[in-house]
Design an enzyme around this catalytic site. Structure first.
Site, PDB file in Angstrom:
ATOM      1  N   CYS A 190      -1.603  -2.573   8.108  1.00 13.75           N
ATOM      2  CA  CYS A 190      -1.524  -3.564   7.022  1.00 13.75           C
ATOM      3  C   CYS A 190      -0.196  -4.323   6.995  1.00 13.75           C
ATOM      4  O   CYS A 190      -0.191  -5.530   6.754  1.00 13.75           O
ATOM      5  CB  CYS A 190      -1.788  -2.897   5.682  1.00 13.75           C
ATOM      6  SG  CYS A 190      -3.492  -2.264   5.545  1.00 13.75           S
ATOM      7  N   LYS A 211      -6.770  -4.802  -2.666  1.00 13.09           N
ATOM      8  CA  LYS A 211      -7.277  -5.466  -1.470  1.00 13.09           C
ATOM      9  C   LYS A 211      -8.158  -4.536  -0.662  1.00 13.09           C
ATOM     10  O   LYS A 211      -8.084  -3.314  -0.804  1.00 13.09           O
ATOM     11  CB  LYS A 211      -6.133  -6.014  -0.611  1.00 13.09           C
ATOM     12  CG  LYS A 211      -5.239  -4.986   0.027  1.00 13.09           C
ATOM     13  CD  LYS A 211      -4.096  -5.677   0.798  1.00 13.09           C
ATOM     14  CE  LYS A 211      -3.243  -4.691   1.550  1.00 13.09           C
ATOM     15  NZ  LYS A 211      -3.891  -3.985   2.620  1.00 13.09           N
ATOM     16  N   ASP A 268       0.776  -1.247   0.000  1.00 15.99           N
ATOM     17  CA  ASP A 268       0.000   0.000   0.000  1.00 15.99           C
ATOM     18  C   ASP A 268       0.807   1.298   0.000  1.00 15.99           C
ATOM     19  O   ASP A 268       0.474   2.236   0.734  1.00 15.99           O
ATOM     20  CB  ASP A 268      -0.967   0.015   1.197  1.00 15.99           C
ATOM     21  CG  ASP A 268      -1.800  -1.238   1.322  1.00 15.99           C
ATOM     22  OD1 ASP A 268      -1.913  -1.984   0.336  1.00 15.99           O
ATOM     23  OD2 ASP A 268      -2.328  -1.494   2.412  1.00 15.99           O
TER      24      ASP A 268
END
Length: 180
Positions: free
Chosen positions: A109, A76, A13
């Site tokens: 994450c 995701k 990310d």
């Protein structure tokens, strides 16, 4: 130690909005770019995730523009990439057990992905200078928890030179140029 033939690079990310929210976002993107360039030179598979790109944007341009055609980008919504079947399938097809992991946000994450990877028997190397959180306190707490969970905490230069093992490696000069 890291081994070229058993490693995979996973970047979590590093997206436009998340980079912009972190004081260290640009530095993290630059360090992650060094890792992707090294992975390309050393033929190490790379997986990139994007958390809800419709809201958080794509992977930052600097990183995205240096990717090879073999790099897999997976969208995701789960905080742990391991909860995304496409990610798990791609990871398993590499048959590699050492995961070089970095990204944003360290305490969410990256942490949850690392925890699930370790639980599944992977050896996880967190590249801390290619990780960030919006807040320094959460970043440090995330790193502490990652270490408690069994991840190895590293940095870009350590990871790259562990992969090379020797200055006689045929790609030494190319890798060295990435960090100069």
């Amino acid at each position: 130690m890291l081994n070229i033939d058993n490693s995979i690079l996973v970047i979590i990310d590093i997206q436009d909005r998340l980079v912009g929210m972190s004081k260290y976002g640009l530095e993290v993107a630059q360090n992650a770019t060094k890792l992707t360039n090294a992975a390309s030179i050393l033929n190490i598979p790379t997986i990139i995730t994007e958390q809800y790109p419709q809201g958080l944007g794509q992977t930052v341009f600097e990183l995205r523009s240096n990717l090879t055609s073999e790099t897999c980008t997976i969208e995701k919504t789960a905080f742990s990439a391991m909860l995304e079947p496409e990610f798990v399938n791609k990871l398993k097809t590499t048959e590699r057990k050492q995961v070089i992991l970095c990204g944003i946000e360290t305490h969410i994450c990256v942490l949850q992905t690392a925890f699930d990877l370790i639980k599944e028997g992977y050896e996880v190397y967190i590249v801390k200078d290619a990780c960030a959180s919006r807040n320094k306190k959460e970043y440090k707490t995330g790193l502490n928890l990652l270490q408690q969970y069994g991840a190895k905490i590293s940095c870009v230069e350590i990871a790259l030179f562990e992969l090379l093992k020797t200055s006689k490696h045929p790609n030494f000069k190319e890798i060295q140029a990435l960090i100069k």
